[in-house]
Structures are given as structure tokens and as C-alpha cells.
Scaffold this motif. Structure first.
Motif, short mmCIF file in Angstrom:
data_model
loop_
_atom_site.label_atom_id
_atom_site.label_comp_id
_atom_site.label_asym_id
_atom_site.label_seq_id
_atom_site.Cartn_x
_atom_site.Cartn_y
_atom_site.Cartn_z
N ARG A 102 9.44 2.85 2.46
CA ARG A 102 9.23 1.78 1.43
C ARG A 102 10.24 1.98 0.25
O ARG A 102 10.88 0.98 -0.26
CB ARG A 102 7.82 1.81 1.19
CG ARG A 102 7.49 0.84 -0.17
CD ARG A 102 5.86 0.94 -0.46
NE ARG A 102 5.81 2.49 -0.84
CZ ARG A 102 4.45 2.69 -0.93
NH1 ARG A 102 3.40 2.21 -0.64
NH2 ARG A 102 4.35 4.08 -1.42
N LYS A 125 8.89 -8.48 -2.83
CA LYS A 125 8.25 -9.78 -1.86
C LYS A 125 9.01 -9.52 -0.37
O LYS A 125 8.35 -9.66 0.66
CB LYS A 125 8.61 -11.16 -2.15
CG LYS A 125 8.03 -12.22 -1.30
CD LYS A 125 8.23 -13.39 -1.97
CE LYS A 125 7.83 -14.55 -0.98
NZ LYS A 125 7.76 -15.88 -1.49
N LYS A 128 7.56 -6.53 1.26
CA LYS A 128 6.30 -6.68 1.74
C LYS A 128 6.46 -7.38 3.01
O LYS A 128 5.59 -7.09 3.86
CB LYS A 128 5.50 -7.30 0.47
CG LYS A 128 4.10 -7.61 0.86
CD LYS A 128 3.48 -8.38 -0.32
CE LYS A 128 2.24 -8.60 -0.13
NZ LYS A 128 1.37 -9.18 -1.16
N ASN A 129 7.25 -8.68 3.00
CA ASN A 129 7.05 -9.20 4.35
C ASN A 129 7.77 -8.24 5.54
O ASN A 129 7.04 -8.44 6.80
CB ASN A 129 8.14 -10.34 4.11
CG ASN A 129 7.78 -11.32 3.27
OD1 ASN A 129 6.31 -11.61 2.90
ND2 ASN A 129 8.65 -12.27 2.71
N ALA A 132 4.78 -6.20 6.39
CA ALA A 132 3.66 -6.95 7.34
C ALA A 132 4.01 -6.98 8.51
O ALA A 132 3.22 -6.98 9.24
CB ALA A 132 3.36 -8.03 6.44
N ALA A 159 2.34 -1.52 1.66
CA ALA A 159 3.27 -2.61 1.20
C ALA A 159 3.06 -2.59 -0.17
O ALA A 159 2.07 -2.45 -0.91
CB ALA A 159 3.01 -3.79 1.81
N PRO A 160 4.32 -2.63 -0.84
CA PRO A 160 4.27 -3.05 -2.40
C PRO A 160 3.19 -4.06 -2.95
O PRO A 160 3.04 -5.05 -2.24
CB PRO A 160 5.43 -3.55 -2.60
CG PRO A 160 6.47 -3.19 -1.44
CD PRO A 160 5.66 -3.30 -0.40
N ARG A 161 2.58 -3.68 -4.04
CA ARG A 161 1.49 -4.80 -4.36
C ARG A 161 1.97 -5.18 -5.82
O ARG A 161 2.19 -4.48 -6.65
CB ARG A 161 0.12 -4.06 -4.26
CG ARG A 161 -0.39 -3.72 -3.01
CD ARG A 161 -1.78 -3.15 -2.97
NE ARG A 161 -2.30 -2.60 -1.69
CZ ARG A 161 -3.35 -2.30 -1.68
NH1 ARG A 161 -4.18 -2.02 -2.56
NH2 ARG A 161 -3.88 -1.70 -0.17
#
Length: 411
Positions: A102, A125, A128-129, A132, A159-161
Motif C-alpha cells: 500500500r 482513490k 483503494k480501487n 478492493a 485500503a486507504p480510508r
């Protein structure tokens, strides 16, 4: 990570230089208690993609994620050897950590089609995609009908939040500043900028608007447009893609001032042609529009304007700011912008509607005034630092009123 995998990553433009990528020694032992799955991380995700029923363009994007961001990092590592984060028991083994992957992606430069860095890094984003997608592949691998490939999903929750409070300052223009911009923009892009600020469409939505998506003479009601597709960049060019979000697919009334603008823009065009095009009549190119925008900003400043530094997306922010400042509710603005929920609008633009809280306070007080309550008169008070400025305020139990004091005493 094998040398062949690194070479493929460089050839595909996924990385400019393999230096810095982790290297695992096949002679090292596997992590304690891990049985090999027999497939690499990338192969695990590719097998999952084959089962997806998404649109072809989406599947191509998934494949690009694996090629550019999974294979270069994990290489031929067995999927069962991926762990959440490195711990002492994993040292000296072939284990690779999701947390490190990450961090690598968040710092990874975006590559141009030529294979050279663009100067920017992957957005949270995008990361994160990607995560996912990999997480979904691990979930399926845990519940396969016959052969359970992995015992658990190391990507879940990694994942980054985004935080609840949006800490990115969004630039928006005042109507006067936008007029300054228009006065120094070349004629070809004048109407595009006016359209974007008066509709709040995203860049891709504005660039992908087709003639068939516009209705200037409806049987009843006012002229409107349908936001159904968006212009999307891919390696080698652009395509018109369907919008994934249900909220993004929306019908918007066209402001009267834009009716003649759109009428002239679509004159003589086929139904599938884009409303706004380049000076040569081709699909808009984001880079060309941005370069012209930057030049217009420079010219406006030279003429005395106080235009801030901003990108095309600031026109969308400006649309939201003007609506909220005029008293439109976050819910109504969210429908205009195509946000999934009102909470998204509140998160990004909530600071623009704090005057609503002033109105709320006045309305509540007025309710008591109307009922004839004898309310305290206004008094002058000494300005004090807020708790947020002065730090938390410590109170003795005797100073606390209500249940908290009773609970404290009982404890």
C-alpha cells in the motif's frame, strides 16, 4: 520477485525503474503455518477477473491494475504468503506485507503511455480501487467450490480510508473571478467553461456530452440534458464510457443562458457527436484545455485579477459554492453534482453552509418568542478561547451537572 516479472513491468510502462521493488529469495522458507496455494498473487486476481460480469472496459481496467500495480510488486510470490504487515515471525521468510505494498502504491509515480513518469503519484482513490479488486479476489479464493486456495484475506480493511472531516481545501471562484477568467480565455473554450460552471458536470461528463443527450425543445417543461456517459482516458486515446454510479446518471435542467450556447454547438452534428470539441472538431483533450486555462489565468492576473491557482475541477466546486451560498440545501446540490449521498456533498462543501446553523438558532429562538416566553435579554460577554484552542477543560465532579456527576460519584 523474478527478474522476468521486473522486465515485463518496465516494458509495460508500469514502473520506470525496477530499483526499489522488493525481492524475495525462493530459497527462503514460507511464513509459519502457510501452505502454498500454487498460484501467484497476480494469477489469483486474473482468475477472479475471468469470473466478473463487468463491462469490457472495466475488465480491461482491472487487467491493467494487475499488470501495473500487482505483478511489479509481488512478482511470482505465492498468494498464500501475503500477510497484513510484517511481524517478527515473518522475518527471514518469503512473506510480503500488504501494508508495505500500500505504501509503495501511494508513493508510486503515475506513468505516461511512453513509460516515463508524469510527475504525480497515484491517488488514494486509485489505490483503494486496486486493493478492493485484490481483496475481492482473495475472498473468492477462500470460498472456492472445490479447492480453497487461501485460508484468509490479508487485504481486508487495509485500503486507504478518507477521514470524516475533509482536510483538502477546495478552490472555487466567485462570479466576478469567473468573469475575469472568461475575459481572458480564447473564444473556442469560452462556452465550455461557462457550461461547466453552470451545470457542475465533471470534466469527463462535460467532454462526453453527446448531441443525443440534449433536449432543447421538450414537449413540456424546460430544456434539459441527460448525463449518461463520460469521456474517459485510456492508453492510446479516449473512449466514451457509461457512468457506473446510479446517482451520476441524472437529468439536469439547462439554464436559459446556455440554450443558445448549446444550440450553436450542436448545429449540423450527428446525434452521437460530442457537443463540445477541440478547435479541429475532435474529442476534447484534457491536457490541451488545461494548458489554455493556465494561460488564461496568467493573462487575467497580468490584467489585475486576483484569480487563485486552480484546475478545471474548480469549476465544479464553484457551481456547488454558488448553489449553497444561494440557500440550496446540500441534498439538492448533491443531486445536481451526481454525488452518491448528501453526506458526500456535506463532507466536501459543508463549510460553505454554516450560515444555515445561524438560521436554525434564530428559528428556534423565534419559536419561543412567538409563544410569549420571557427570554433573557442579550448581554455582553467576554471573548474567551474555545476549548479547541485552549485544550480540554477539566472539571471537578462538583462542577458537573446531571448524570455524569452521579456516575462519577458512584465510581
Amino acid at each position: 520477485t523474478s527478474r522476468a516479472t521486473r522486465e515485463r513491468a518496465v516494458a509495460a510502462g508500469a514502473v520506470a525503474d525496477p530499483v526499489g521493488l522488493p525481492l524475495t529469495d525462493p530459497s527462503l522458507p514460507p511464513p509459519p503455518g502457510r501452505e502454498p496455494s500454487g498460484v501467484s498473487v497476480g494469477e489469483l486476481v486474473r482468475q477472479y477477473i475471468q469470473t466478473c460480469t463487468a463491462r469490457p472496459r472495466t475488465l480491461q481496467q482491472y487487467a491493467a491494475y494487475v499488470r501495473d500495480h500487482v505483478d511489479p510488486y509481488f512478482g511470482d510470490l505465492d498468494a498464500a504468503y501475503v500477510i497484513r504487515q510484517l511481524k517478527p515471525k515473518a522475518e527471514g521468510t518469503r512473506a510480503m506485507a500488504v501494508a508495505d505494498w500500500r505504501a509503495w502504491m501511494l508513493a508510486k509515480p503515475v506513468m505516461a503511455p511512453t513509460g516515463t513518469p508524469t510527475g504525480s503519484t497515484l491517488s488514494g482513490k486509485t489505490v483503494k480501487n486496486i486493493m478492493a479488486l485484490v481483496s475481492s479476489a482473495f475472498d473468492v479464493a477462500m470460498t472456492d467450490d472445490f479447492d480453497r486456495l487461501v485460508a484468509y484475506n490479508p487485504v481486508t480493511g487495509m485500503a486507504p480510508r478518507s477521514t470524516a472531516a475533509d482536510d483538502v481545501e477546495r478552490v472555487f471562484l466567485s462570479p466576478r473571478q469567473f468573469q475575469d477568467l472568461r475575459e481572458h480565455t480564447i473564444d473556442h473554450y469560452l462556452n465550455l467553461l461557462l457550461f461547466m460552471v453552470l451545470t457542475g458536470l465533471r470534466w469527463g461528463e462535460a467532454g462526453g456530452l453527446r448531441v443525443r443527450d440534449v433536449c432543447l425543445a421538450p414537449e413540456s417543461g424546460r430544456p434539459y440534458l441527460e448525463v449518461r456517459v463520460a469521456l474517459k482516458r485510456i492508453k492510446g486515446g479516449t473512449v466514451l464510457g457509461l457512468l457506473k454510479s446510479k446517482a451520476a446518471r441524472r437529468r439536469l435542467t439547462i439554464p436559459e443562458v446556455l440554450v443558445p450556447v448549446i444550440t450553436n454547438a450542436i448545429a449540423g452534428k450527428d446525434l452521437d457527436a460530442c457537443v463540445f470539441t477541440s478547435p479541429e472538431g475532435k474529442r476534447l483533450h484534457h491536457g490541451n484545455v488545461t494548458r489554455n486555462l493556465d494561460k488564461a489565468i496568467v493573462r487575467a492576473r497580468a490584467a489585475g485579477s486576483d484569480l487563485p491557482d486552480f484546475r478545471l475541477h474548480a469549476l465544479r466546486h464553484s457551481c456547488a459554492a454558488w448553489l449553497l451560498s444561494a440557500g440550496r440545501t446540500p441534498y439538492r446540490v448533491s443531486r445536481q453534482l451526481g454525488h452518491e449521498t448528501e453526506a458526500t456533498t456535506q463532507k466536501y462543501y459543508g463549510h460553505l453552509v454554516r450560515t444555515e446553523y445561524d438560521t436554525n438558532a434564530d428559528v428556534l429562538q423565534q419559536a419561543l418568542d412567538d409563544a410569549g416566553w420571557d427570554l433573557p435579554a442579550h448581554v455582553s460577554v467576554e471573548v474567551m478561547a474555545s476549548a479547541a484552542d485552549a485544550g480540554l477543560i477539566e472539571l471537578a465532579t462538583s462542577d458537573v451537572i446531571g448524570d455524569e456527576a452521579e456516575l462519577e460519584t458512584a465510581a
